[in-house]
Design a protein around this motif. Sequence first.
Motif, PDB file in Angstrom:
ATOM      1  N   ARG A  54      38.055  34.640  18.430  1.00  0.00           N
ATOM      2  CA  ARG A  54      39.335  34.017  18.786  1.00  0.00           C
ATOM      3  C   ARG A  54      40.043  34.844  19.864  1.00  0.00           C
ATOM      4  N   SER A  55      39.954  36.172  19.723  1.00  0.00           N
ATOM      5  CA  SER A  55      40.541  37.053  20.742  1.00  0.00           C
ATOM      6  C   SER A  55      39.818  36.883  22.082  1.00  0.00           C
ATOM      7  N   ASN A  56      38.488  36.762  22.023  1.00  0.00           N
ATOM      8  CA  ASN A  56      37.706  36.543  23.250  1.00  0.00           C
ATOM      9  C   ASN A  56      38.087  35.224  23.918  1.00  0.00           C
ATOM     10  N   LEU A  57      38.376  34.210  23.103  1.00  0.00           N
ATOM     11  CA  LEU A  57      38.763  32.907  23.648  1.00  0.00           C
ATOM     12  C   LEU A  57      40.104  33.001  24.369  1.00  0.00           C
ATOM     13  N   ARG A  58      41.040  33.763  23.795  1.00  0.00           N
ATOM     14  CA  ARG A  58      42.337  33.932  24.454  1.00  0.00           C
ATOM     15  C   ARG A  58      42.174  34.632  25.801  1.00  0.00           C
ATOM     16  N   THR A  59      41.316  35.646  25.815  1.00  0.00           N
ATOM     17  CA  THR A  59      41.053  36.353  27.074  1.00  0.00           C
ATOM     18  C   THR A  59      40.390  35.424  28.087  1.00  0.00           C
ATOM     19  N   LEU A  60      39.446  34.621  27.611  1.00  0.00           N
ATOM     20  CA  LEU A  60      38.750  33.671  28.487  1.00  0.00           C
ATOM     21  C   LEU A  60      39.715  32.634  29.054  1.00  0.00           C
ATOM     22  N   ASN A  61      40.651  32.196  28.249  1.00  0.00           N
ATOM     23  CA  ASN A  61      41.670  31.252  28.726  1.00  0.00           C
ATOM     24  C   ASN A  61      42.527  31.876  29.826  1.00  0.00           C
ATOM     25  N   ASP A  62      42.837  33.166  29.660  1.00  0.00           N
ATOM     26  CA  ASP A  62      43.591  33.869  30.707  1.00  0.00           C
ATOM     27  C   ASP A  62      42.772  33.959  31.992  1.00  0.00           C
ATOM     28  N   GLN A  63      41.482  34.242  31.854  1.00  0.00           N
ATOM     29  CA  GLN A  63      40.608  34.306  33.027  1.00  0.00           C
ATOM     30  C   GLN A  63      40.607  32.978  33.770  1.00  0.00           C
ATOM     31  N   ILE A  64      40.459  31.890  33.017  1.00  0.00           N
ATOM     32  CA  ILE A  64      40.419  30.551  33.630  1.00  0.00           C
ATOM     33  C   ILE A  64      41.748  30.241  34.310  1.00  0.00           C
ATOM     34  N   ARG A  65      42.859  30.571  33.597  1.00  0.00           N
ATOM     35  CA  ARG A  65      44.186  30.249  34.150  1.00  0.00           C
ATOM     36  C   ARG A  65      44.443  31.010  35.445  1.00  0.00           C
ATOM     37  N   TYR A  66      44.187  32.330  35.426  1.00  0.00           N
ATOM     38  CA  TYR A  66      44.500  33.132  36.610  1.00  0.00           C
ATOM     39  C   TYR A  66      43.507  32.890  37.745  1.00  0.00           C
ATOM     40  N   THR A  67      42.255  32.581  37.394  1.00  0.00           N
ATOM     41  CA  THR A  67      41.276  32.262  38.447  1.00  0.00           C
ATOM     42  C   THR A  67      41.675  30.972  39.161  1.00  0.00           C
ATOM     43  N   GLY A  68      42.017  29.947  38.374  1.00  0.00           N
ATOM     44  CA  GLY A  68      42.476  28.686  38.963  1.00  0.00           C
ATOM     45  C   GLY A  68      43.742  28.874  39.779  1.00  0.00           C
ATOM     46  N   GLN A  69      44.674  29.658  39.248  1.00  0.00           N
ATOM     47  CA  GLN A  69      45.942  29.927  39.938  1.00  0.00           C
ATOM     48  C   GLN A  69      45.701  30.684  41.248  1.00  0.00           C
ATOM     49  N   TYR A  70      44.731  31.571  41.225  1.00  0.00           N
ATOM     50  CA  TYR A  70      44.402  32.368  42.422  1.00  0.00           C
ATOM     51  C   TYR A  70      43.888  31.478  43.551  1.00  0.00           C
ATOM     52  N   TYR A  71      42.895  30.644  43.241  1.00  0.00           N
ATOM     53  CA  TYR A  71      42.306  29.803  44.287  1.00  0.00           C
ATOM     54  C   TYR A  71      43.234  28.659  44.714  1.00  0.00           C
ATOM     55  N   ALA A  72      44.080  28.188  43.803  1.00  0.00           N
ATOM     56  CA  ALA A  72      44.993  27.090  44.142  1.00  0.00           C
ATOM     57  C   ALA A  72      46.041  27.512  45.165  1.00  0.00           C
ATOM     58  N   ASN A  73      46.390  28.791  45.178  1.00  0.00           N
ATOM     59  CA  ASN A  73      47.456  29.261  46.081  1.00  0.00           C
ATOM     60  C   ASN A  73      46.943  30.212  47.164  1.00  0.00           C
ATOM     61  N   LYS A  74      45.616  30.353  47.241  1.00  0.00           N
ATOM     62  CA  LYS A  74      45.027  31.288  48.199  1.00  0.00           C
ATOM     63  C   LYS A  74      45.309  30.887  49.646  1.00  0.00           C
ATOM     64  N   GLU A  75      45.241  29.592  49.935  1.00  0.00           N
ATOM     65  CA  GLU A  75      45.453  29.111  51.299  1.00  0.00           C
ATOM     66  C   GLU A  75      46.883  29.380  51.768  1.00  0.00           C
ATOM     67  N   VAL A  76      47.854  29.128  50.853  1.00  0.00           N
ATOM     68  CA  VAL A  76      49.264  29.373  51.205  1.00  0.00           C
ATOM     69  C   VAL A  76      49.473  30.859  51.502  1.00  0.00           C
ATOM     70  N   TYR A  77      48.865  31.717  50.694  1.00  0.00           N
ATOM     71  CA  TYR A  77      49.048  33.155  50.900  1.00  0.00           C
ATOM     72  C   TYR A  77      48.379  33.611  52.201  1.00  0.00           C
ATOM     73  N   SER A  78      47.262  32.984  52.528  1.00  0.00           N
ATOM     74  CA  SER A  78      46.576  33.318  53.782  1.00  0.00           C
ATOM     75  C   SER A  78      47.458  32.979  54.977  1.00  0.00           C
ATOM     76  N   GLN A  79      48.128  31.812  54.912  1.00  0.00           N
ATOM     77  CA  GLN A  79      49.060  31.421  55.986  1.00  0.00           C
ATOM     78  C   GLN A  79      50.255  32.362  56.031  1.00  0.00           C
ATOM     79  N   PHE A  80      50.690  32.810  54.866  1.00  0.00           N
ATOM     80  CA  PHE A  80      51.809  33.761  54.809  1.00  0.00           C
ATOM     81  C   PHE A  80      51.432  35.079  55.484  1.00  0.00           C
ATOM     82  N   SER A  81      50.177  35.524  55.236  1.00  0.00           N
ATOM     83  CA  SER A  81      49.722  36.784  55.830  1.00  0.00           C
ATOM     84  C   SER A  81      49.687  36.713  57.350  1.00  0.00           C
ATOM     85  N   ASN A  82      49.413  35.516  57.895  1.00  0.00           N
ATOM     86  CA  ASN A  82      49.305  35.338  59.348  1.00  0.00           C
ATOM     87  C   ASN A  82      50.606  34.835  59.974  1.00  0.00           C
ATOM     88  N   ALA A  83      51.626  34.582  59.156  1.00  0.00           N
ATOM     89  CA  ALA A  83      52.883  34.037  59.671  1.00  0.00           C
ATOM     90  C   ALA A  83      53.622  35.067  60.516  1.00  0.00           C
TER      91      ALA A  83
END
Length: 517
Positions: free
Chosen positions: A393-422
């Motif tokens: 159950r603890s491993n599942l909670r950690t896995l859920n965090d991995q999925i959430r933050y991985t998805g969050q990372y790639y979903a906003n990566k393009e915006v951050y890339s534009q911010f870096s070049n702004a």
Amino acid sequence: MAIVKHIKSRNANYSAAINYLLFEHDEKTGKKIVDESGRSILRKEFYMDGLNCDPMSFDKECELTNAHFHKNKKREDIKSHHYIISYDPADVTENGLTGERAQAISLELAKQMFPGYQALVVTHTDGHNESGNIHTHIVINSVRKTAVERQPYMDKPHEEVAGYKHRSTDKFMNTFKKTVMDRCLQEGLHQIDLLAPAERKITQKEYMAQKHGQQTIDEINRKIIEDGLKPTSTVFLTQKEYLRQAIDECAVTSSNFDEFQSKLLELFQISVIEHRGRYSYLHPDRQKRISERALGTRYGKEHLEQTFLRKDPLAILYVRSHLCLVVNLQTNVKAMQSPAYAHRVKLSNLQQMANTIIYVQEHGFDTQSDLKNTLLASKQELKEMQTQFAQHRSNLRTLNDQIRYTGQYYANKEVYSQFSNAKYKGKYRKEHAKEIQKYEEARDWLRSFYQDGKKTSLKTLTLQKEKLQQQIASEEEAISSLKEKLKDLDTADQNVDAILQMQIPEPVKSKTKDLER
């Protein structure tokens, strides 16, 4: 018999509990009853004590404790727990129970079960709907005020420390019920086995729904009668009660499950299926099924199959009920006081002895040591399974965090890339603050988690989650099955001890000969 009920409250107004316990309230509306001058009316008879607080300043002291530990700030937080111990009305006339005596008993129980918590302990003698049964309300603040010694029912780390929130777990409730049962038997009061599953399980929520529904239909029918018409229905049934009555009617005339299933559907439009060894029912006005557990043991697969088998006079020979503990008449106060009760207990003991012998023979226990060793081994197996289950159950909670933050990372990566070049980063960050913040949060979490910098893909993580969820579901089912096995083993072990210690007539004793070797 004393029964125990539990209600949790998210109401931050602790004064409401004091007002309800001290003053008369209308049971239909829940509003306080006032006299001609608009003043609240005190209840006719009550007894009040406070634990770790002054009862009249319970509300303020609870608020101070919450503020000290920074707890119960959110609206959805459980602010208090309300336990009700209701005594059998017959105890008043047969066993001399008074409100004062009930308060003394309940106060000792509260001290034993709620150490370190601020609590109101109030006994009323009027009963629900003026039924006359004496009952005690124990209202506790959900936050522990002072640290206490660790108790056997505590299964979480630091549960005994100050500031920890109360958890009304199954383990706690079973301990509480067992404590109430033991105290009532010690006091010579009427008592039933609160740990045995109820034949008809009616929760407080269903009870109140039934009560309010009946009041509503009575009011409607009164108006219909006043108009000179005849009401079409005079009884209100909750969906669960509708199922119970339909099951009772169909079960007595059915000789097998298929026949039972057909009659329920044909006569009452109720669908019943068997899932994982249990029956579940679909009310005609619902989309979600109601499990047999929600209705009571009388409506479960085991009981109903026995009902079907009784249609066959030969099949009944192979029907065996669940094991129950043999009662020790020498320490049972009620049995000492009532010969009739003692006679009923003796008959019940004989039946449980027979069931125990059947169980021992069916499972091939040649000696008492075999039984005890199997019990110990099963307890160890359960402990290991629960440890592994908790880890997964603890491993599942950690896995859920991995999925959430991985998805969050790639979903906003393009915006951050534009911010870096702004060119004007301050302006761009202001316009896309939410997306940039989410990216940075996910990036920092993933960096701390993946020390080598290699991230796992979302597809791989999703597959790992599905596999882990299947494993957890399988373990949960295995743990549930092992707990049922342990319950029978433990009961059989205690019964064998009781049987071998009793002075049993020779014919009965010969049946346990194999256990004495």
